[in-house]
Design an enzyme around this catalytic site. Structure first.
Site, PDB file in Angstrom:
ATOM      1  CB  CYS A   1      -0.733   0.226   1.302  1.00 15.48           C
ATOM      2  SG  CYS A   1       0.309  -0.335   2.924  1.00 15.48           S
TER       3      CYS A   1
ATOM      4  NE  ARG B   1      -3.760   2.661   2.738  1.00  9.35           N
ATOM      5  CZ  ARG B   1      -3.979   3.141   1.859  1.00  9.35           C
ATOM      6  NH1 ARG B   1      -4.953   3.769   1.429  1.00  9.35           N
ATOM      7  NH2 ARG B   1      -2.660   4.123   1.620  1.00  9.35           N
TER       8      ARG B   1
END
Lengths: 149, 288
Positions: free
Chosen positions: B246, B251
């Site tokens: 990410c 994430r």
């Protein structure tokens, strides 16, 4: 050089005097508790809000609104759609309380890195970017009015 | 309402626990509840009784260079939060457990496999009006004989990612579609996600991390829906070697957790350098 508006300078000085991280966080939580007082009223804007009002990179989905005042300044309102977005709410309260009614020239030059003055250097990059995005949008509103005048 | 965890078809259902399970183990001396959030103010504003906080910035990162803590740092952290190697740690947090999964991933670098995620995270606990407290617990310090950090199995580095790209192996970019396509943000003075270039690693498929979550309560979607997302739509196969990434690897640790534990992929690594490294590096290939 255009300095900080005095109310904001006072808040920064208060924060700087708190060296204990936990104490600073407690103060920011108390600040976030006042968020209802700066939430955008329905006669200014209602969800779903325009993307133009959305703070870039803010994971808490913060929105910024500026209402023209008779004296040529702006009053700032906010919404934070993430109910757990306490930091964004604290940031919004500080900006609304210290920049509303202040000279646009000063608001336009509010440095985004004041996030670190308020939240400390240890804030994560993503969180810092999101909070800076809120400040950047407040700045942009002031710049837009200055450009139009 | 989400079905029971064991009815969702996960490969390793025991890595998830429900809010009910956590409520029943609040006083279990063999369980340590750990809150890990994106928002640094949340824990102090109220947390699950007995829960300690693990802060990504202060607790899991090397204070100087861009890397995670060393063996000594991990041992000190575990001692401070009163965890022994035998104890089960249960992570939960805000933003659909995004940071909880990140902390979970870092703990796996030190092989603390007695680790679980509380399904639904902090939001579900609050939705159910379960108790929160502002009292920060203190546990007796433990001695934790931490192993050396082992990055080989679940962490990917830049050169490994480049080799992965050249070999045509799958990557999953879990950022938003706007980040994936390198779309300019609407404020020109605003930094582009901390990177000089926008776009994605060549060949990467875009599956935003939160697609794995039921938005109404923050729980993980059942395995058949996750398979549809990753396998039917993006063509992944459980035997594949997969790298997720990410912006800084937080994430993507969520998607790493989904692929590894919920769908049972054996070879999944998280590229924590992610776009802030790739999008700033000189000469690396970028696709838009």
């Amino acid at each position: 050089m255009v300095g900080y508006p005095k109310p904001l300078a006072d808040v920064i000085a208060d924060m700087a005097s708190i060296t204990d991280r936990r104490e600073r966080q407690e103060l920011l939580i108390e600040t976030a508790d006042r968020f209802a007082s700066v939430r955008v009223p329905a006669d200014v804007a209602q969800p779903p809000y325009s993307e133009a009002n959305r703070a870039p990179a803010c994971e808490s989905e913060a929105y910024v609104f500026a209402v023209d005042q008779p004296d040529g300044t702006l009053r700032y309102y906010f919404d934070v759609l993430n109910p757990q977005g306490l930091s964004a709410m604290a940031m919004a309260v500080i900006l609304a309380e210290t920049l509303s009614g202040q000279p646009l020239e000063q608001v336009a030059q509010t440095p985004t890195d004041l996030v670190f003055n308020l939240f400390g250097r240890e804030i994560s990059m993503g969180k810092g970017a999101g909070l800076m995005g809120i400040i950047a949008l407040v700045q942009a509103e002031a710049k837009r009015r200055l450009k139009a005048s | 309402m989400a079905t029971a965890i064991h009815e969702r078809g996960y490969a390793h259902p025991d890595t998830l626990v429900s809010t009910e399970w956590v409520a029943a183990h609040l006083n279990d001396p063999n369980v340590r509840i750990i809150e890990s959030n994106e928002d640094p103010l949340l824990y102090l504003s109220g947390h699950i009784p007995g829960a300690v906080q693990v802060d990504w910035t202060n607790d899991l990162n090397d204070p100087v260079r861009r890397d995670y803590i060393s063996r000594d740092g991990f041992a000190a952290l575990m001692s401070r939060i009163g965890v022994t190697p035998e104890m089960t740690v249960v992570f939960y947090g805000d933003k659909n457990n995004w940071w909880a999964c990140y902390a979970f991933w870092v703990f796996q670098l030190f092989n603390h496999t007695n680790a679980k995620i509380m399904d639904g995270g902090r939001a579900k606990w609050e939705q159910e009006k379960r108790p929160l407290t502002r009292e920060v617990p203190m546990y007796p310090a433990t001695t934790y004989p931490a192993p050396d950090r082992d990055d080989s199995a679940i962490r990917a580095f830049r050169d490994q990612v480049l080799a992965h790209v050249k070999a045509g192996k799958p990557l999953i970019d879990v950022r938003t579609p706007a980040e994936y396509i390198g779309e300019k943000l609407h404020m020109p003075e605003y930094p582009q996600e901390g990177a000089l270039r926008g776009g994605h690693i060549p060949g990467a498929k875009n599956v935003p991390w939160a697609e794995a979550i039921n938005p109404e309560d923050g729980t993980f979607k059942p395995a058949d829906e996750l398979r549809a997302l990753y396998e039917k739509e993006q063509g992944l196969n459980p035997a594949d070697e997969v790298i997720t990434y990410c912006r800084i690897g937080e994430r993507s640790s969520h998607s790493w957790f989904v692929l590894k534990y919920l769908l049972g992929y054996s070879h999944v690594r998280n590229y924590d350098g992610s776009w802030t490294e790739w999008g700033n590096a000189v000469g690396l290939p970028i696709e838009r």
